[in-house]
Design a protein around this motif. Structure first.
Motif, PDB file in Angstrom:
ATOM      1  N   ASP A 182       0.842  -1.199   0.000  1.00 26.90           N
ATOM      2  CA  ASP A 182       0.000   0.000   0.000  1.00 26.90           C
ATOM      3  C   ASP A 182       0.878   1.250   0.000  1.00 26.90           C
ATOM      4  N   ARG A 183       1.217   1.708  -1.166  1.00 22.27           N
ATOM      5  CA  ARG A 183       2.124   2.854  -1.284  1.00 22.27           C
ATOM      6  C   ARG A 183       1.426   4.185  -1.059  1.00 22.27           C
ATOM      7  N   GLU A 184       0.108   4.207  -0.998  1.00 20.95           N
ATOM      8  CA  GLU A 184      -0.609   5.462  -0.765  1.00 20.95           C
ATOM      9  C   GLU A 184      -0.689   5.814   0.718  1.00 20.95           C
ATOM     10  N   GLN A 185      -0.842   4.818   1.570  1.00 21.03           N
ATOM     11  CA  GLN A 185      -1.045   5.078   2.999  1.00 21.03           C
ATOM     12  C   GLN A 185       0.154   4.727   3.868  1.00 21.03           C
ATOM     13  N   VAL A 186       1.072   3.945   3.332  1.00 18.71           N
ATOM     14  CA  VAL A 186       2.156   3.401   4.162  1.00 18.71           C
ATOM     15  C   VAL A 186       3.510   3.908   3.673  1.00 18.71           C
ATOM     16  N   PRO A 187       4.256   4.588   4.544  1.00 15.99           N
ATOM     17  CA  PRO A 187       5.598   5.032   4.169  1.00 15.99           C
ATOM     18  C   PRO A 187       6.517   3.829   3.894  1.00 15.99           C
ATOM     19  N   ALA A 188       7.530   4.050   3.100  1.00 12.22           N
ATOM     20  CA  ALA A 188       8.416   2.973   2.654  1.00 12.22           C
ATOM     21  C   ALA A 188       9.045   2.200   3.806  1.00 12.22           C
ATOM     22  N   HIS A 189       9.510   2.884   4.839  1.00 19.16           N
ATOM     23  CA  HIS A 189      10.193   2.167   5.931  1.00 19.16           C
ATOM     24  C   HIS A 189       9.234   1.243   6.682  1.00 19.16           C
ATOM     25  N   ILE A 190       7.978   1.606   6.767  1.00 25.20           N
ATOM     26  CA  ILE A 190       6.990   0.747   7.417  1.00 25.20           C
ATOM     27  C   ILE A 190       6.589  -0.385   6.471  1.00 25.20           C
ATOM     28  N   ALA A 191       6.468  -0.069   5.196  1.00 27.83           N
ATOM     29  CA  ALA A 191       6.155  -1.103   4.203  1.00 27.83           C
ATOM     30  C   ALA A 191       7.217  -2.200   4.224  1.00 27.83           C
ATOM     31  N   LEU A 192       8.467  -1.807   4.361  1.00 30.94           N
ATOM     32  CA  LEU A 192       9.549  -2.794   4.400  1.00 30.94           C
ATOM     33  C   LEU A 192       9.444  -3.697   5.624  1.00 30.94           C
ATOM     34  N   GLU A 193       9.065  -3.137   6.770  1.00 31.55           N
ATOM     35  CA  GLU A 193       8.860  -3.958   7.977  1.00 31.55           C
ATOM     36  C   GLU A 193       7.781  -5.011   7.719  1.00 31.55           C
ATOM     37  N   CYS A 194       6.690  -4.596   7.071  1.00 32.03           N
ATOM     38  CA  CYS A 194       5.577  -5.515   6.796  1.00 32.03           C
ATOM     39  C   CYS A 194       5.977  -6.578   5.784  1.00 32.03           C
ATOM     40  N   MET A 195       6.714  -6.177   4.751  1.00 29.85           N
ATOM     41  CA  MET A 195       7.160  -7.157   3.768  1.00 29.85           C
ATOM     42  C   MET A 195       8.134  -8.152   4.383  1.00 29.85           C
ATOM     43  N   GLN A 196       8.984  -7.660   5.277  1.00 29.50           N
ATOM     44  CA  GLN A 196       9.903  -8.560   5.958  1.00 29.50           C
ATOM     45  C   GLN A 196       9.128  -9.553   6.831  1.00 29.50           C
TER      46      GLN A 196
END
Length: 98
Positions: free
Chosen positions: A23-37
């Motif tokens: 979700d690139r609209e609501q989630v900043p990249a550093h948080i997105a990476l935590e979720c993907m990890q």
């Protein structure tokens, strides 16, 4: 095919965390990476992420639902390094989304 928490909690949690990570609209990249990890750790533990929508279009609700699904995992599986690391990454992501 849809993933259900009661049938396959690892896959359900991995799917939700992957959805938050995408979700690139609501989630900043550093948080997105935590979720993907976290999703990757759950796949290493035996889960299989599938495309799913966010819970109520809300990244925080989706992370909470993923963590709730992890509570359905049996004790032995939860105690594995991959699941514990996934839960920690999800918790970090949730804290940062506030």
């Amino acid at each position: 095919m849809t993933v259900e928490a009661s049938i396959d909690p690892l896959s359900y949690a991995a799917s939700l965390l992957d959805a938050v990570g995408a979700d690139r609209e609501q989630v900043p990249a550093h948080i997105a990476l935590e979720c993907m990890q976290a999703a990757e750790f759950l796949e290493l533990a035996g889960g299989h992420a599938e495309p799913v929508p966010l819970v109520d279009n809300d990244p925080r609700a989706s992370i909470r639902a993923a963590m709730g699904a992890l509570g359905l995992v049996d004790r032995e599986t939860f105690a594995t390094r991959y699941v514990i690391d996934a839960a920690r990454a999800a918790r970090r992501a949730l804290r940062q989304l506030r």
